[in-house]
Motif scaffolding. Structure first.
Motif, PDB file in Angstrom:
ATOM      1  N   HIS A  42       0.809  -1.226   0.000  1.00 15.30           N
ATOM      2  CA  HIS A  42       0.000   0.000   0.000  1.00 15.30           C
ATOM      3  C   HIS A  42       0.840   1.274   0.000  1.00 15.30           C
ATOM      4  N   MET A  43       2.151   1.127   0.000  1.00 14.85           N
ATOM      5  CA  MET A  43       3.043   2.275  -0.021  1.00 14.85           C
ATOM      6  C   MET A  43       3.423   2.629  -1.454  1.00 14.85           C
ATOM      7  N   LYS A  44       3.524   3.910  -1.726  1.00 14.68           N
ATOM      8  CA  LYS A  44       4.077   4.368  -2.995  1.00 14.68           C
ATOM      9  C   LYS A  44       5.596   4.164  -2.959  1.00 14.68           C
ATOM     10  N   VAL A  45       6.227   4.132  -4.127  1.00 19.44           N
ATOM     11  CA  VAL A  45       7.683   4.095  -4.179  1.00 19.44           C
ATOM     12  C   VAL A  45       8.214   5.385  -3.558  1.00 19.44           C
ATOM     13  N   ASN A  46       9.302   5.289  -2.820  1.00 25.00           N
ATOM     14  CA  ASN A  46       9.926   6.404  -2.092  1.00 25.00           C
ATOM     15  C   ASN A  46       9.061   6.929  -0.951  1.00 25.00           C
ATOM     16  N   ASN A 102      12.764  -4.746  -1.594  1.00 21.32           N
ATOM     17  CA  ASN A 102      12.241  -3.470  -2.081  1.00 21.32           C
ATOM     18  C   ASN A 102      12.098  -2.426  -0.970  1.00 21.32           C
ATOM     19  N   ILE A 103      12.731  -2.679   0.179  1.00 22.38           N
ATOM     20  CA  ILE A 103      12.690  -1.710   1.283  1.00 22.38           C
ATOM     21  C   ILE A 103      14.080  -1.557   1.886  1.00 22.38           C
ATOM     22  N   ASN A 104      14.299  -0.400   2.500  1.00 20.85           N
ATOM     23  CA  ASN A 104      15.526  -0.117   3.259  1.00 20.85           C
ATOM     24  C   ASN A 104      15.136   0.402   4.632  1.00 20.85           C
ATOM     25  N   TYR A 125      11.424   2.400  14.156  1.00 26.94           N
ATOM     26  CA  TYR A 125      11.869   2.101  12.792  1.00 26.94           C
ATOM     27  C   TYR A 125      11.280   3.106  11.810  1.00 26.94           C
ATOM     28  N   ILE A 126      12.073   3.452  10.813  1.00 23.17           N
ATOM     29  CA  ILE A 126      11.578   4.114   9.614  1.00 23.17           C
ATOM     30  C   ILE A 126      12.083   3.294   8.432  1.00 23.17           C
ATOM     31  N   ILE A 127      11.138   2.788   7.669  1.00 18.99           N
ATOM     32  CA  ILE A 127      11.461   1.945   6.518  1.00 18.99           C
ATOM     33  C   ILE A 127      11.021   2.685   5.262  1.00 18.99           C
ATOM     34  N   GLU A 128      11.873   2.694   4.264  1.00 26.92           N
ATOM     35  CA  GLU A 128      11.567   3.330   2.984  1.00 26.92           C
ATOM     36  C   GLU A 128      11.332   2.248   1.931  1.00 26.92           C
ATOM     37  N   LYS A 129      10.274   2.450   1.151  1.00 22.83           N
ATOM     38  CA  LYS A 129      10.042   1.567   0.004  1.00 22.83           C
ATOM     39  C   LYS A 129      10.811   2.143  -1.170  1.00 22.83           C
ATOM     40  N   ILE A 130      11.704   1.348  -1.725  1.00 22.96           N
ATOM     41  CA  ILE A 130      12.604   1.865  -2.764  1.00 22.96           C
ATOM     42  C   ILE A 130      12.233   1.417  -4.170  1.00 22.96           C
ATOM     43  N   VAL A 131      11.420   0.385  -4.295  1.00 24.98           N
ATOM     44  CA  VAL A 131      11.008  -0.097  -5.626  1.00 24.98           C
ATOM     45  C   VAL A 131       9.530  -0.372  -5.600  1.00 24.98           C
TER      46      VAL A 131
END
Length: 131
Positions: A42-46, A102-104, A125-131
């Motif tokens: 459900h997250m957009k990229v970035n 696909n996350i960092n 935690y802060i997780i970023e969706k990268i792809v």
């Protein structure tokens, strides 16, 4: 317990720039592979997922703590928990996160609190969706 699988029914995929949860995972909702897949879907990229999780795994004490642990064992034996540990811990979470390419993890820290009413620690935690 919250049923986060219903999230799929309520919101379209790739819809959110930020999803956050404070004090829910590990205590009131599962933090397992399925849960993280749903959140990431459900997250957009970035975009980002900000959450806290009780570092000790379970804040309950005494007989209630024992009952929850026994319930967790029973549900796992019955196959009603896929990869879940109701009592999520940091080591379980790091293992779950490592399964996604696909996350960092952008930020991770331990925040301890020691007050008259409560003493304990939460992982942030802060997780970023990268792809």
């Amino acid at each position: 317990n919250l049923d986060l699988t219903r999230f799929n029914q309520l919101y379209p995929e790739y819809n959110f720039d930020l999803i956050y949860s404070i004090g829910v995972f590990g205590e009131h909702a599962f933090m397992d592979i399925t849960t993280l897949e749903i959140v990431i879907k459900h997250m957009k990229v970035n975009s980002f997922f900000f959450f806290t999780i009780y570092q000790g795994g379970l804040r309950r004490k005494g007989i209630l703590r024992l009952c929850i642990k026994l319930l967790n064992i029973l549900l796992n034996q019955l196959g009603l928990r896929k990869s879940a540990m109701y009592i999520s811990r940091e080591s379980n979470l790091d293992d779950i996160i490592s399964k996604f390419d696909n996350i960092n993890v952008k930020y991770k820290t331990l925040k301890s609190t020691n007050t008259q009413n409560w003493t304990g620690s939460h992982m942030i935690y802060i997780i970023e969706k990268i792809v």
